[in-house]
Write a protein that holds these residues in place. Structure first.
Motif, short mmCIF file in Angstrom:
data_model
loop_
_atom_site.label_atom_id
_atom_site.label_comp_id
_atom_site.label_asym_id
_atom_site.label_seq_id
_atom_site.Cartn_x
_atom_site.Cartn_y
_atom_site.Cartn_z
N VAL A 1 31.83 5.73 124.01
CA VAL A 1 31.68 7.07 123.47
C VAL A 1 32.92 7.40 122.64
N ALA A 2 32.74 7.50 121.34
CA ALA A 2 33.87 7.69 120.43
C ALA A 2 34.44 9.10 120.53
N ARG A 3 35.75 9.18 120.32
CA ARG A 3 36.41 10.47 120.19
C ARG A 3 36.59 10.76 118.71
N GLY A 4 36.64 12.02 118.37
CA GLY A 4 36.78 12.39 116.97
C GLY A 4 37.05 13.87 116.86
N SER A 5 36.86 14.44 115.70
CA SER A 5 37.05 15.87 115.51
C SER A 5 35.77 16.61 115.89
N VAL A 6 35.92 17.71 116.61
CA VAL A 6 34.79 18.46 117.15
C VAL A 6 34.85 19.91 116.69
N PHE A 7 33.71 20.41 116.26
CA PHE A 7 33.57 21.84 115.99
C PHE A 7 32.71 22.43 117.10
N LEU A 8 33.22 23.45 117.79
CA LEU A 8 32.49 24.06 118.90
C LEU A 8 31.69 25.26 118.41
N GLU A 9 30.43 25.31 118.85
CA GLU A 9 29.56 26.43 118.50
C GLU A 9 28.71 26.79 119.71
N VAL B 1 37.41 25.09 126.57
CA VAL B 1 36.81 23.77 126.35
C VAL B 1 37.63 22.98 125.33
N ALA B 2 38.11 23.65 124.28
CA ALA B 2 38.90 22.97 123.26
C ALA B 2 40.18 22.38 123.85
N ALA B 3 40.81 23.11 124.76
CA ALA B 3 42.03 22.61 125.39
C ALA B 3 41.77 21.32 126.15
N ASP C 1 32.26 21.83 108.56
CA ASP C 1 32.32 20.81 107.54
C ASP C 1 33.43 19.79 107.79
N ALA C 2 34.46 20.20 108.55
CA ALA C 2 35.59 19.31 108.80
C ALA C 2 35.40 18.46 110.05
N ALA C 3 34.27 18.58 110.71
CA ALA C 3 34.07 17.93 112.00
C ALA C 3 33.20 16.69 111.91
N THR D 1 28.04 21.73 121.18
CA THR D 1 27.23 22.92 121.46
C THR D 1 27.45 23.34 122.90
N MET D 2 27.90 24.57 123.09
CA MET D 2 28.23 25.08 124.41
C MET D 2 27.21 26.11 124.89
#
Length: 198
Positions: free
Chosen positions: A37-45, A64-66, A80-82, A87-88
């Motif tokens: 399972v890859a790690r990367g940049s995440v946008f939370l919505e 959650v971000a922390a 766009d940057a993610a 999805t929470m």
């Protein structure tokens, strides 16, 4: 490569919880593809778009971000940057209300994460809204999917219980704990429910 869909009725989780009084730990169930399972940049919505921008969602998303940062992800400020969309959803309900919900499925590779994710489970009653002595269940759910092709790569649910009126029954106070346990040992064993007592 074959993707495996895993089904888990929430009613089964509720039945297990009903076998005891209150669960002092946090139960976590996670599902992911049978591959790294890859790690990367995440946008939370939020699962419920109506919650976007609310103080409640921003506060819970910060928790959650922390935890995501602690396990090697970066958190994007814009969609766009993610590389990944997180999805929470979250809710608080009495144990009875949880048990009375329709059974749901947690699916990987195009399935659904519960009857609430994407709609918004909401808070079934506010603090002080339940009967004195009711068992309160707090729940946090998170789904990570690739932004490029919308493939779900990981999803999980964390739940805890306390008696209505107890300090630990507060959803807002419990979210950081649920977030920590949900993402501890990421990605975790797919399809396994683990109880964290600490």
């Amino acid at each position: 490569m074959t993707m495996k869909s895993v089904l888990l009725p929430l009613a089964a989780l509720s039945a297990l919880a009903a076998c005891s009084t209150t669960n002092s730990g946090v139960d976590v169930t996670r599902f992911h593809l049978e591959q790294p399972v890859a790690r990367g940049s995440v946008f939370l919505e939020p699962a419920n778009p109506d919650r976007a921008g609310s103080l409640e969602f921003r506060t819970y998303a910060d928790a959650v971000a922390a935890e995501l940062r602690d396990i090697g992800f970066t958190v994007a400020s814009t969609r766009d940057a993610a590389e990944l969309i997180g999805t929470m959803d979250y809710m608080q309900a009495t144990r009875q209300a949880i048990a009375e919900r329709s059974p749901v499925s947690v699916g990987i590779g195009g399935g659904t994460f519960g009857s609430g994710l994407g709609v918004g489970l909401g808070t079934m009653f506010g603090l002080g809204g339940g009967k004195s002595g009711d068992i309160v269940t707090n729940m946090l759910e998170l789904r990570l999917k690739r932004e490029s092709d919308e493939t779900t790569i990981w999803e999980g649910r964390a739940t805890s219980e306390a008696r209505e009126g107890d300090a630990q029954a507060s959803l807002s106070a419990d979210i950081p704990v649920l977030a920590d346990r949900l993402l501890r040992d990421y990605p975790g064993q797919s399809g396994e429910t683990v109880t964290y007592e600490d």
